[in-house]
Design an enzyme around this catalytic site. Structure first.
Site, PDB file in Angstrom:
ATOM      1  N   TYR A  93      21.315 -13.647 -55.559  1.00  0.00           N
ATOM      2  CA  TYR A  93      21.307 -13.079 -54.276  1.00  0.00           C
ATOM      3  C   TYR A  93      22.748 -12.416 -54.044  1.00  0.00           C
ATOM      4  CZ  TYR A  93      20.028 -12.087 -49.242  1.00  0.00           C
ATOM      5  OH  TYR A  93      19.801 -11.466 -48.169  1.00  0.00           O
ATOM      6  N   GLY A 129      19.746   7.270 -54.334  1.00  0.00           N
ATOM      7  CA  GLY A 129      19.465   8.521 -54.974  1.00  0.00           C
ATOM      8  C   GLY A 129      18.602   9.305 -54.000  1.00  0.00           C
ATOM      9  N   THR A 188      19.645 -14.869 -39.195  1.00  0.00           N
ATOM     10  CA  THR A 188      18.713 -14.168 -38.155  1.00  0.00           C
ATOM     11  C   THR A 188      17.343 -14.749 -38.086  1.00  0.00           C
ATOM     12  OG1 THR A 188      19.951 -12.131 -38.560  1.00  0.00           O
ATOM     13  CG2 THR A 188      18.072 -12.035 -37.404  1.00  0.00           C
ATOM     14  N   THR A 212       7.598 -10.586 -50.791  1.00  0.00           N
ATOM     15  CA  THR A 212       7.722 -11.697 -49.841  1.00  0.00           C
ATOM     16  C   THR A 212       7.513 -11.199 -48.228  1.00  0.00           C
ATOM     17  OG1 THR A 212      10.118 -11.014 -49.524  1.00  0.00           O
ATOM     18  CG2 THR A 212       9.649 -12.878 -50.883  1.00  0.00           C
ATOM     19  N   GLY A 213       7.024  -9.702 -48.166  1.00  0.00           N
ATOM     20  CA  GLY A 213       6.736  -9.212 -46.898  1.00  0.00           C
ATOM     21  C   GLY A 213       5.392  -9.355 -46.719  1.00  0.00           C
ATOM     22  N   ASP A 265       7.212  -1.092 -49.280  1.00  0.00           N
ATOM     23  CA  ASP A 265       7.418  -2.570 -49.638  1.00  0.00           C
ATOM     24  C   ASP A 265       6.373  -3.059 -50.650  1.00  0.00           C
ATOM     25  OD1 ASP A 265       7.252  -5.627 -49.255  1.00  0.00           O
ATOM     26  OD2 ASP A 265       8.224  -5.177 -47.300  1.00  0.00           O
ATOM     27  N   TYR A 298      28.653   5.652 -53.918  1.00  0.00           N
ATOM     28  CA  TYR A 298      27.934   6.959 -53.351  1.00  0.00           C
ATOM     29  C   TYR A 298      28.584   7.671 -52.127  1.00  0.00           C
ATOM     30  CZ  TYR A 298      23.729   7.098 -56.459  1.00  0.00           C
ATOM     31  OH  TYR A 298      23.010   7.196 -57.472  1.00  0.00           O
TER      32      TYR A 298
END
Ligand code: UDP
Length: 314
Positions: free
Chosen positions: A148, A105, A178, A39-40, A35, A162
């Protein structure tokens, strides 16, 4: 070194990411959380220091190197509230595009199973109600939510590429609203705003006439759904959310009652492109994952309100 399976969570210090870290550690996994703390919050994971857990402060839009084998990757890094992605539009676009590319990746290199945290925002302001996974959406690419919504739509496209081109075992969770403990007080979303305002007996900021609808899923239900999805064999998008739909005004009333607040509703202008309705069709999750939410809104709000009371020292 342990022989435990390793899960890497981007956005691991965020709201959903940190709850996932707890859940996977409880299930016996070794968890690496990455992180950049845009915003964490490190407080969300500080209790995990002495567990099977490693935190790396890093921006996943850059090349990701991890010096142990990774079995599962959960790509949750992104600003996620409308205020955040309007404050950080470029970072939001970069983490959804470049960050998803780097995380995929890494999954390819480690032959890891990959889960993308996508969103109900891929449906935009929907003309199909409730929203099922076959609906392509109604998104304004140049509106305030475009950074977003389009980043997540690109993220879904590159995830499927992928899967088909590189045979990476990928999953896509379309996460609907949530809520729960560890949402930030100044997150800007309806539930943290209303709880904070109600606890302080300040006016409740309802945008528009409050008749727009949302369907709110408690964090414990969401984390279980995500676990079931990454462990499943299913590679196409799956809606995860609570189908119980209500108006924002009803939400505000419930919070005022539960907090025994003296707050009154204060109507504010409706933000541009604010979806008028939102309700997940969770038929696919029920059939494939045998998952559906168990918490009702009142139960979930009670524990969320407790969390905010502590945070606000009330
Ligand atoms: N909302 C509101 N007051 C607030 C914050 C949000 O009335 O202080 C409304 C917002 O306009 C939207 C709904 O509540 O219609 C849910 O907003 P939120 O930001 O929680 O998430 P969204 O579903 O829009 O991403």
């Amino acid at each position: 070194m342990t022989d435990k399976k390793t899960v890497l969570i981007t956005g691991g210090a965020g709201f959903i990411g940190s709850h996932l870290a707890d859940y996977f550690i409880d299930k016996g996994f070794f968890v690496i959380a990455i992180d950049n703390l845009l915003t964490g919050d490190i407080a969300n994971i500080s209790h995990l220091v002495n567990k099977d857990f490693l935190f790396i402060k890093y921006d996943v839009t850059n090349y990701i190197y991890v010096d142990r084998h990774v079995d599962y990757i959960l790509h949750f890094a992104s600003p996620a509230s409308p205020i955040d992605y309007q404050n950080y539009p470029i970072q939001t676009l970069k983490v959804g595009s470049l960050g998803t590319h780097k995380a995929l990746g890494l999954a390819l290199k480690h032959k890891a199973t990959f889960l993308l945290a996508s969103t109900s925002e891929v449906y935009g302001d929907p003309s199909c109600h409730p929203q099922n996974e076959d609906y392509w959406g109604n998104v304004n690419p140049v509106g305030p939510r475009g950074v977003y919504d389009e980043a997540k739509r690109f993220a879904e496209a590159i995830t499927m590429a992928y899967h088909f081109y590189h045979n990476v075992d990928t999953k896509i969770a379309r996460i609907f609203n949530t809520y729960g403990p560890r949402m930030r007080i100044n997150d800007g979303r309806a539930i943290p705003n209303f709880i904070t305002q109600a606890l302080k007996n300040e006016p409740i900021s309802v945008f528009g006439d409050g008749k727009q609808t949302r369907s709110f899923c408690y964090i414990n239900d969401m984390v279980k759904g995500i676990y079931k999805l990454i462990m499943s064999q299913y590679n196409f998008p799956v809606n995860l959310g609570n189908p119980h739909e209500r108006t924002i005004l009803e939400l505000a009333d419930s919070i005022i009652k539960l907090t025994k607040s003296k707050s009154k509703i204060d109507y504010k202008p409706l933000p541009i492109d604010d979806p008028k309705v939102r309700q997940p069709d969770i038929k696919r999750a029920k059939e494939i994952l045998h998952w559906e939410p168990e918490y009702n809104l009142i139960e979930g709000l009670i524990s969320t309100i407790e969390y905010f009371k502590n945070k606000l020292n009330l």
